[in-house]
Write an enzyme that holds these catalytic residues in place. Structure first.
Site, PDB file in Angstrom:
ATOM      1  N   TRP A  32       0.845  -1.216   0.000  1.00 29.08           N
ATOM      2  CA  TRP A  32       0.000   0.000   0.000  1.00 29.08           C
ATOM      3  C   TRP A  32       0.871   1.253   0.000  1.00 29.08           C
ATOM      4  CZ3 TRP A  32       0.348   3.543   4.009  1.00 29.08           C
ATOM      5  CH2 TRP A  32       0.963   3.101   5.198  1.00 29.08           C
ATOM      6  N   GLU A  75       6.814   9.013  13.917  1.00 31.41           N
ATOM      7  CA  GLU A  75       7.095   8.373  12.623  1.00 31.41           C
ATOM      8  C   GLU A  75       7.910   9.290  11.716  1.00 31.41           C
ATOM      9  OE1 GLU A  75       6.500   5.342  11.680  1.00 31.41           O
ATOM     10  OE2 GLU A  75       5.031   4.602  13.115  1.00 31.41           O
ATOM     11  N   GLU A 110       8.988   2.201   6.412  1.00 31.05           N
ATOM     12  CA  GLU A 110       8.623   3.128   7.485  1.00 31.05           C
ATOM     13  C   GLU A 110       8.301   4.519   6.941  1.00 31.05           C
ATOM     14  OE1 GLU A 110       8.135   2.935  10.657  1.00 31.05           O
ATOM     15  OE2 GLU A 110       8.773   0.908  11.116  1.00 31.05           O
ATOM     16  N   HIS A 113       4.777   5.799   6.689  1.00 29.92           N
ATOM     17  CA  HIS A 113       3.941   6.032   7.873  1.00 29.92           C
ATOM     18  C   HIS A 113       3.786   7.518   8.189  1.00 29.92           C
ATOM     19  CE1 HIS A 113       5.080   1.706   9.297  1.00 29.92           C
ATOM     20  NE2 HIS A 113       4.392   1.725   8.176  1.00 29.92           N
ATOM     21  N   GLU A 163       8.871  -2.011  18.039  1.00 30.42           N
ATOM     22  CA  GLU A 163       7.935  -2.305  16.939  1.00 30.42           C
ATOM     23  C   GLU A 163       6.641  -2.900  17.505  1.00 30.42           C
ATOM     24  OE1 GLU A 163       8.236  -1.478  13.801  1.00 30.42           O
ATOM     25  OE2 GLU A 163      10.358  -1.397  13.295  1.00 30.42           O
ATOM     26  N   THR A 166       4.692   0.098  18.874  1.00 31.88           N
ATOM     27  CA  THR A 166       4.055   0.949  17.841  1.00 31.88           C
ATOM     28  C   THR A 166       2.908   0.182  17.178  1.00 31.88           C
ATOM     29  OG1 THR A 166       5.771   0.329  16.285  1.00 31.88           O
ATOM     30  CG2 THR A 166       5.979   2.480  17.280  1.00 31.88           C
ATOM     31  N   ASP A 195       2.114  -3.121   9.209  1.00 27.38           N
ATOM     32  CA  ASP A 195       3.551  -3.032   8.880  1.00 27.38           C
ATOM     33  C   ASP A 195       4.395  -3.247  10.141  1.00 27.38           C
ATOM     34  OD1 ASP A 195       2.871  -2.288   6.303  1.00 27.38           O
ATOM     35  OD2 ASP A 195       3.770  -0.293   6.384  1.00 27.38           O
ATOM     36  N   GLU A 196       3.981  -2.562  11.220  1.00 30.74           N
ATOM     37  CA  GLU A 196       4.780  -2.645  12.464  1.00 30.74           C
ATOM     38  C   GLU A 196       4.820  -4.086  12.987  1.00 30.74           C
ATOM     39  OE1 GLU A 196       6.167  -0.048  12.376  1.00 30.74           O
ATOM     40  OE2 GLU A 196       5.003   1.780  12.716  1.00 30.74           O
ATOM     41  N   HIS A 199       7.458  -5.869  11.113  1.00 35.56           N
ATOM     42  CA  HIS A 199       8.789  -5.433  11.568  1.00 35.56           C
ATOM     43  C   HIS A 199       9.142  -6.072  12.910  1.00 35.56           C
ATOM     44  CE1 HIS A 199       7.997  -1.481   9.136  1.00 35.56           C
ATOM     45  NE2 HIS A 199       8.173  -2.525   8.363  1.00 35.56           N
TER      46      HIS A 199
HETATM   47 FE   LIG Z   1       8.067  -0.359  12.106  1.00 33.70          FE
HETATM   48 FE   LIG Z   2       6.373   3.107  11.669  1.00 31.46          FE
END
Ligand SMILES: [Fe+2]
Ligand SMILES: [Fe+2]
Length: 326
Positions: A32, A75, A110, A113, A163, A166, A195-196, A199
């Site tokens: 995305w 971010e 990242e 974000h 991570e 977040t 996403d986090e 990670h």
């Molecule tokens: Fe992250």
């Molecule tokens: Fe992030």
């Protein structure tokens, strides 16, 4: 047991980390992008869409908006994290080595974000962008001091924890945004949260590898980071005219008050890492490693008892980032 150096461990890990890129990060052409989630200015319906976005954003509770702004600034300070990771030693200095490739690919993910959250806040009509931008610039200039030095073991403990934290906070903001009827923001924060989560899985897996190879030293790193407490990367957050860290305290009080990120969440993350890295059953350690394991195992109980005695914060602070209601 034969002693291995951190350089040897990191060199061994370098190939593993290169392999983790396709496993934990998504192909750039498929993932995305902020443009998928926000009104596009070329569309005829753009102004109607903005009106709708502002109506929905108008219903977000004050503290939720404040926390979202703090999360966005966090971010946006990505250059600080990238430059810190590239100093982690002993990393492979080869530009095309696994670690350097990882840092670039992670940074690329990242970067979206701060981009998407900033655009949303700009369009929302509720944010004093200039005040927020000043805070972002201050935070970049102030940097952070998270206690890892350039040690890869401490850094992987930190990134695993961070991570997860977040992931949780973006996920909660998504939930609360949905409850307030803002489906655009809910989708944005949901995407960021997922996403986090990837990670977190990546960094946890790097740390797991180190626990396999060098458990005593990794336990010492874990113990040291927990004794220092895991500081949030925005811990120096400030607004114009305020001292370093003042706005961070207000931001974290707001997050705690509305339940986006609480002291109990901190303990739960610690417990999940203890389980993930099988701390309880680690054996054949050095004496210091044994003591570190025992310290870590006792920590969630100690922190829980402390938290039970704490009064939940009540924040009525007014952030310069948010326009007063019309
Ligand atoms: Fe992250
Ligand atoms: Fe992030």
């Amino acid at each position: 047991m034969e002693k291995v150096s951190k350089v040897e461990v990191m060199n061994y890990l370098d190939k593993e980390i290169a392999g983790a890129i396709p496993q934990f990060l998504k192909p750039i052409d498929e993932i995305w992008q902020p443009a998928d989630l926000l009104p596009q200015s070329r569309n005829e319906e753009f102004f109607d869409q903005i009106k709708e976005l502002q109506q929905k954003a108008g219903n977000l509770p004050y503290h939720l908006l404040a926390v979202l702004i703090g999360d966005t600034i966090t971010e946006e300070v990505l250059p600080t994290y990238e430059s810190w990771l590239s100093l982690v030693q002993p990393a492979n200095e080869d530009r095309e080595g696994g670690w350097n490739q990882w840092i670039r690919a992670w940074t690329a993910e990242e970067n979206r974000h701060g981009d998407v959250l900033n655009k949303y806040l700009y369009l929302s009509g509720r944010v004093n962008m200039r005040e927020m931008e000043i805070s972002t610039q201050h935070l970049l200039a102030d940097g952070f001091d998270i206690g890892t030095a350039r040690d890869p073991y401490r850094s992987f403990i930190y990134t695993s924890f961070q991570e997860l934290a977040t992931n949780l906070s973006h996920r909660r903001v998504a939930q609360f945004a949905k409850q307030a009827g803002d489906d655009v923001l809910a989708k944005i924060c949901g995407n960021v949260a997922s996403d986090e989560a990837r990670h977190a899985n990546a960094y946890k897996s790097f740390a797991s590898k180190i626990f396999e190879i060098d458990p005593s030293e990794m336990l010492l790193a874990f113990e040291d980071m927990m004794r220092k407490k895991i500081l949030m990367p925005a811990h120096f957050l400030r607004e114009k005219g305020l001292a370093k860290g003042v706005s961070f305290r207000h931001f974290s009080e707001a997050a705690q008050q509305i339940g986006v990120y609480t002291a109990t969440d901190y303990i739960n993350i610690l417990q999940s890492l203890i389980k993930e890295w099988e701390i309880e059953t680690r054996r054949f350690l050095s004496d210091a490693g044994e003591r570190a394991r025992d310290f870590i195992m006792a920590l969630p109980g100690r922190l829980t008892r402390l938290t039970e005695r704490m009064n939940p914060p009540k924040s009525c602070y007014q952030f310069s980032w948010i326009h007063p209601a019309k």
